[in-house]
Design a protein around this motif. Structure first.
Motif, PDB file in Angstrom:
ATOM      1  N   VAL A 121       0.842  -1.193   0.000  1.00 53.82           N
ATOM      2  CA  VAL A 121       0.000   0.000   0.000  1.00 53.82           C
ATOM      3  C   VAL A 121       0.883   1.251   0.000  1.00 53.82           C
ATOM      4  N   ASN A 122       0.580   2.206  -0.884  1.00 54.56           N
ATOM      5  CA  ASN A 122       1.357   3.450  -0.943  1.00 54.56           C
ATOM      6  C   ASN A 122       0.535   4.675  -0.554  1.00 54.56           C
ATOM      7  N   VAL A 123      -0.699   4.455  -0.079  1.00 53.31           N
ATOM      8  CA  VAL A 123      -1.582   5.523   0.364  1.00 53.31           C
ATOM      9  C   VAL A 123      -2.124   5.142   1.741  1.00 53.31           C
ATOM     10  N   PRO A 124      -2.027   6.031   2.745  1.00 53.57           N
ATOM     11  CA  PRO A 124      -2.626   5.717   4.047  1.00 53.57           C
ATOM     12  C   PRO A 124      -4.141   5.668   3.930  1.00 53.57           C
ATOM     13  N   LEU A 125      -4.741   4.611   4.466  1.00 55.82           N
ATOM     14  CA  LEU A 125      -6.187   4.401   4.357  1.00 55.82           C
ATOM     15  C   LEU A 125      -6.812   4.442   5.745  1.00 55.82           C
ATOM     16  N   PHE A 126      -7.894   5.208   5.872  1.00 55.40           N
ATOM     17  CA  PHE A 126      -8.581   5.353   7.148  1.00 55.40           C
ATOM     18  C   PHE A 126     -10.074   5.126   6.958  1.00 55.40           C
ATOM     19  N   MET A 127     -10.760   4.809   8.061  1.00 56.02           N
ATOM     20  CA  MET A 127     -12.195   4.597   7.990  1.00 56.02           C
ATOM     21  C   MET A 127     -12.969   5.910   8.180  1.00 56.02           C
ATOM     22  N   TYR A 128     -12.374   6.872   8.902  1.00 55.59           N
ATOM     23  CA  TYR A 128     -13.078   8.113   9.206  1.00 55.59           C
ATOM     24  C   TYR A 128     -12.283   9.314   8.714  1.00 55.59           C
ATOM     25  N   VAL A 129     -13.009  10.337   8.247  1.00 52.12           N
ATOM     26  CA  VAL A 129     -12.353  11.499   7.656  1.00 52.12           C
ATOM     27  C   VAL A 129     -11.542  12.273   8.691  1.00 52.12           C
ATOM     28  N   GLU A 130     -11.990  12.280   9.961  1.00 54.55           N
ATOM     29  CA  GLU A 130     -11.235  13.002  10.984  1.00 54.55           C
ATOM     30  C   GLU A 130      -9.837  12.420  11.164  1.00 54.55           C
ATOM     31  N   GLU A 131      -9.712  11.088  11.028  1.00 53.71           N
ATOM     32  CA  GLU A 131      -8.394  10.451  11.129  1.00 53.71           C
ATOM     33  C   GLU A 131      -7.486  10.926  10.004  1.00 53.71           C
ATOM     34  N   ALA A 132      -8.056  11.032   8.803  1.00 53.67           N
ATOM     35  CA  ALA A 132      -7.275  11.485   7.650  1.00 53.67           C
ATOM     36  C   ALA A 132      -6.797  12.920   7.850  1.00 53.67           C
ATOM     37  N   VAL A 133      -7.684  13.774   8.339  1.00 50.69           N
ATOM     38  CA  VAL A 133      -7.312  15.172   8.567  1.00 50.69           C
ATOM     39  C   VAL A 133      -6.240  15.263   9.656  1.00 50.69           C
ATOM     40  N   ASP A 134      -6.372  14.467  10.717  1.00 49.58           N
ATOM     41  CA  ASP A 134      -5.340  14.437  11.758  1.00 49.58           C
ATOM     42  C   ASP A 134      -3.971  14.119  11.151  1.00 49.58           C
ATOM     43  N   GLY A 135      -3.946  13.147  10.251  1.00 48.08           N
ATOM     44  CA  GLY A 135      -2.689  12.760   9.620  1.00 48.08           C
ATOM     45  C   GLY A 135      -2.090  13.886   8.801  1.00 48.08           C
ATOM     46  N   LEU A 136      -2.924  14.563   8.016  1.00 49.52           N
ATOM     47  CA  LEU A 136      -2.423  15.686   7.214  1.00 49.52           C
ATOM     48  C   LEU A 136      -1.968  16.827   8.120  1.00 49.52           C
ATOM     49  N   ALA A 137      -2.657  17.015   9.240  1.00 49.60           N
ATOM     50  CA  ALA A 137      -2.247  18.063  10.184  1.00 49.60           C
ATOM     51  C   ALA A 137      -0.858  17.769  10.745  1.00 49.60           C
ATOM     52  N   ARG A 138      -0.559  16.492  10.958  1.00 50.01           N
ATOM     53  CA  ARG A 138       0.777  16.129  11.444  1.00 50.01           C
ATOM     54  C   ARG A 138       1.833  16.374  10.366  1.00 50.01           C
ATOM     55  N   LEU A 139       1.491  16.083   9.117  1.00 45.19           N
ATOM     56  CA  LEU A 139       2.412  16.408   8.026  1.00 45.19           C
ATOM     57  C   LEU A 139       2.678  17.910   7.996  1.00 45.19           C
ATOM     58  N   ASN A 140       1.624  18.682   8.161  1.00 47.52           N
ATOM     59  CA  ASN A 140       1.771  20.139   8.143  1.00 47.52           C
ATOM     60  C   ASN A 140       2.574  20.618   9.349  1.00 47.52           C
ATOM     61  N   GLN A 141       2.377  19.969  10.496  1.00 48.24           N
ATOM     62  CA  GLN A 141       3.164  20.312  11.690  1.00 48.24           C
ATOM     63  C   GLN A 141       4.650  20.102  11.426  1.00 48.24           C
ATOM     64  N   GLN A 142       4.980  19.003  10.766  1.00 48.09           N
ATOM     65  CA  GLN A 142       6.380  18.738  10.441  1.00 48.09           C
ATOM     66  C   GLN A 142       6.901  19.774   9.441  1.00 48.09           C
ATOM     67  N   ARG A 143       6.074  20.149   8.466  1.00 42.23           N
ATOM     68  CA  ARG A 143       6.468  21.183   7.500  1.00 42.23           C
ATOM     69  C   ARG A 143       6.799  22.491   8.203  1.00 42.23           C
ATOM     70  N   LEU A 144       5.934  22.900   9.118  1.00 40.69           N
ATOM     71  CA  LEU A 144       6.148  24.147   9.849  1.00 40.69           C
ATOM     72  C   LEU A 144       7.412  24.079  10.701  1.00 40.69           C
ATOM     73  N   TRP A 145       7.654  22.909  11.305  1.00 43.14           N
ATOM     74  CA  TRP A 145       8.863  22.762  12.132  1.00 43.14           C
ATOM     75  C   TRP A 145      10.119  22.855  11.277  1.00 43.14           C
ATOM     76  N   ILE A 146      10.115  22.187  10.133  1.00 42.69           N
ATOM     77  CA  ILE A 146      11.285  22.224   9.252  1.00 42.69           C
ATOM     78  C   ILE A 146      11.568  23.661   8.805  1.00 42.69           C
ATOM     79  N   ASN A 147      10.506  24.415   8.538  1.00 41.25           N
ATOM     80  CA  ASN A 147      10.653  25.791   8.055  1.00 41.25           C
ATOM     81  C   ASN A 147      10.777  26.810   9.188  1.00 41.25           C
ATOM     82  N   ARG A 148      10.723  26.333  10.423  1.00 47.46           N
ATOM     83  CA  ARG A 148      10.819  27.250  11.575  1.00 47.46           C
ATOM     84  C   ARG A 148      12.173  27.941  11.561  1.00 47.46           C
TER      85      ARG A 148
END
Length: 708
Positions: free
Chosen positions: A429-456
């Motif tokens: 599998v090359n795409v993270p799969l979730f049953m609920y949309v909130e889980e998916a958004v949480d995951g993208l928020a963590r990606l964005n958190q890492q982006r912000l940290w790298i660019n801090r």
């Protein structure tokens, strides 16, 4: 010190305590090394010799006829030291001690462990454990499963450190169901030598490890952890599950700052300042790991949703906004292209609702069209079962598109039967799969958190011109009187010495002196008692505000003396402080609290009498830098008030940040300061200046005496 190569990349392993008895650790580890296909040589060690699992066994490591890199030790604790001596004679530099019976058992075990560490240092060895599950390296050139979990390891990109052996074993057993795998796994056990920081530093430049996961119950050296994690988290994500979140002990603190600073807030501040992404459950830890394993770091925070049902699309939109991300604004060209093949009833605005009748081809075209829009940084694709469209077909289509467009994160939401996820657990599998949309958004928020940290941006630690000797003399005078608590006057004078803007004030011991000071400052004024025995002045009527004249001041002074005398508190009265009356409706708080393990912490937030009710505060471990100060001020909900909400004068934000940095310098210069409160830090309606209206400092007496 040696690196961990001898432990994590051995060419040969001695299993000391290998056993012929089934279902023992000595038997299981030997079999697992064989079953997983260790690429090097395996040497069973058993006093009886003979043959174990088809391999010649040797009475001791000294009898092995070849060089050995790693000894996995599974003998009774009382034989461990002599085994280490033999390993040293043999030239073995890597140890993994599975054996229990050390500091976890009490004083005698702790003494044994201290001797163990002494020998490891003396022999220039590296050691994982004791009292641990073992180590794993899934690289095809190594294939080492040196632990006794039930299932064989799954190959992946995660470097995982577990302080709990049993928990680590449980995780290894469920990896297949999670669509996750490890590159390397270390169960640190009692972490006598190798701990989380050691593992992180080892994995910093390991290409095989793309993300680091930590399960921790304690952080042995917070300063060292912060230094290492801050550096490494800029290169690869570090995810942590830190157990032990209780705030027990906070109630013993006497200051507002101390009572709000529970043990977990210190750990939370440390992880945040180190760029570590903290999760509070195993489920979320591995959900986030799944996203990092299959998604690149996005270029921005603009998210698009592709769905065949409006409801989940709206729920996803809400979650995206709640996480502070943006719904991507699709271009007119993108919308026109979507209209060219979607039915008229479909919505081509974000979220893109293809409606329930969407066939597989619409999923493909819509996803590719949305991905091509430069205004889209991340995409969530949602599937609900309608009209016979198969979930597996949709998932396969999404994964095919992801393979062609690896540059943007794509997350799939499949609100379907659990059998679907089980079926895909065995797939590549090359795409993270979730049953609920909130889980998916949480995951993208963590990606964005890492982006912000790298660019801090990199922060600096300014050194302000302060009157350090004056502050030192004030604290020493209090100690000479046997006090660990500075009076209000002394506390304000220390703050003033460190450049914190305090109220214009004066100290009076008589009614006439109080009036003379007030006449000089100008009315209205505030009168505050300062006492060597009473710290919370408002509880005893010791703060009188908005005094408009000399006569009013005399009346208030006389009433204060009468009230204290009635309560039997008059003997502790040192005098009164007469301060300028700062008018403002916005009361903030700054403070310092000391955690026994993590050291001094800075606090900022909404102050006043409701501070412990609202708890709109944030903490950072000292010392803080300029960027920490900015984030502290912006992170509280009350920041909107500071910006000038409802027509109020905007606060001087940079001056507030400087106040925090000056407090950081103060506690760095005097690390024995135990608690400090500036409450309130009043925001002046006149010019937005932040003024310390009240101050309170407490020191740790024994440390202070030794230091001064």
């Amino acid at each position: 010190m040696q690196t961990l190569d001898k432990i994590m990349k051995p060419r040969s392993i001695a299993v000391v305590g290998a056993s012929t008895k089934a279902h023992t650790i000595g038997s299981d580890i030997l079999k697992r090394l064989q079953d997983y296909g260790f690429t090097g040589n395996i040497y069973p060690v058993n006093p009886r010799g003979g043959v174990i699992e088809g391999l010649e066994a040797y009475p001791s490591v000294l009898d092995i006829p070849a060089d050995v890199d790693l000894a996995i030790i599974i003998v009774n604790a009382k034989f461990v030291l002599q085994t280490i001596d033999q390993c040293h004679q043999k030239g073995i530099q890597g140890l993994c001690i599975i054996s229990a019976g050390f500091k976890e058992t009490g004083c005698a075990g702790a003494e044994l462990e201290a001797e163990l560490l002494k020998r490891i240092r003396q022999y220039n060895m590296r050691c994982v454990g004791p009292n641990c599950l073992g180590v794993v390296n899934t690289h095809p050139a190594i294939r080492m499963d040196g632990c006794f979990a039930e299932s064989l390891p799954e190959r992946g990109d995660i470097g995982f450190v577990s302080q709990s052996g049993a928990l680590g074993g449980g995780i290894l057993n469920i990896l297949r169901d999670l669509n996750l795998g490890f590159s390397q796994f270390i169960s640190i056990g009692n972490q006598t030598d190798v701990n989380a920081e050691t593992a992180m530093a080892y994995w910093e430049n390991e290409e095989d490890v793309r993300q680091i996961l930590l399960y921790m119950e304690s952080i042995q050296n917070p300063a060292n952890f912060r230094e290492i994690a801050t550096r490494i988290s800029k290169k690869k994500p570090i995810l942590a599950l830190k157990a032990g979140r209780s705030a027990a002990g906070a109630s013993a603190a006497s200051s507002h700052t101390g009572s709000l600073a529970g043990a977990d807030l210190a750990a939370d501040a440390l992880l945040r300042q180190s760029g570590v992404i903290r999760e509070h459950s195993l489920q979320k830890l591995f959900a986030t790991a799944k996203v990092f394993a299959n998604c690149p770091i996005p270029k921005g925070d603009r998210v698009a949703i592709v769905t065949n049902s409006g409801g989940p699309g709206i729920m996803g939109t809400d979650a995206i906004c709640e996480h502070g991300m943006q719904m991507a604004e699709l271009s007119e060209e993108t919308k026109a292209q979507l209209r060219s093949f979607l039915p008229a009833a479909a919505s081509v605005k974000n979220p893109v609702d293809m409606i329930a009748s969407a066939p597989i081809e619409h999923y493909r075209k819509t996803l590719e069209t949305v991905l091509a829009d430069p205004a889209v940084d991340m995409v969530i694709t949602i599937y609900l079962p309608f009209l016979g469209l198969k979930d597996t077909d949709v998932a396969t289509a999404i994964m095919d598109i992801k393979a062609k467009h690896p540059e943007k994160p794509i997350v799939g939401v499949f609100m379907t039967k659990s059998d679907f996820f089980t079926a895909f657990s065995a797939n590549d599998v090359n795409v993270p799969l979730f049953m609920y949309v909130e889980e998916a958004v949480d995951g993208l928020a963590r990606l964005n958190q890492q982006r912000l940290w790298i660019n801090r941006p990199e922060g600096t630690h300014p050194s302000y011109d302060v009157r350090r000797d004056q502050a030192k003399a004030i604290m020493k005078a209090a100690l000479d009187e046997g006090r660990d608590q500075l009076t209000t006057r002394e506390s304000i004078d220390v703050l003033d010495a460190y450049g914190v803007r305090v109220c214009r004030s004066g100290f009076a011991t008589t009614e006439d002196e109080a009036v003379a000071i007030a006449d000089r400052i100008g009315y209205p004024v505030v009168m505050k008692m300062t006492s060597k025995t009473t710290s919370h002045k408002t509880d005893v009527g010791g703060v009188r505000v908005n005094i408009q004249s000399a006569n009013a001041l005399r009346a208030q002074y006389q009433d204060l003396v009468t009230q204290l005398d009635a309560r039997g508190l008059l003997d502790g009265l040192e005098g009164v402080i007469i301060q300028e009356m700062v008018t403002g409706t916005r009361e903030m708080v700054c403070g310092i609290a000391t955690d026994p393990q993590y050291g001094p912490m800075l606090m900022f937030g909404l102050g006043g009498v409701f501070i412990e009710v609202m708890k709109d505060v944030t903490f950072r471990i000292a010392p803080i830098d300029t960027v920490d100060a900015v984030y502290m001020v912006k992170s509280v909900k009350a920041y909107k008030l500071l910006e000038g909400a409802r027509g109020t004068t905007p606060a001087q934000i940079e001056q507030i940040e400087e106040t925090l940095l000056r407090l950081s310098q103060l506690v760095t210069d005097f690390p024995f300061i135990d608690e400090l409160d500036i409450n309130p830090l009043m925001i002046s309606e006149k010019n937005g200046e932040a003024i310390a209206v009240d101050g309170r400092i407490k020191v740790r007496k024994d440390e202070a005496i030794a230091a001064l």
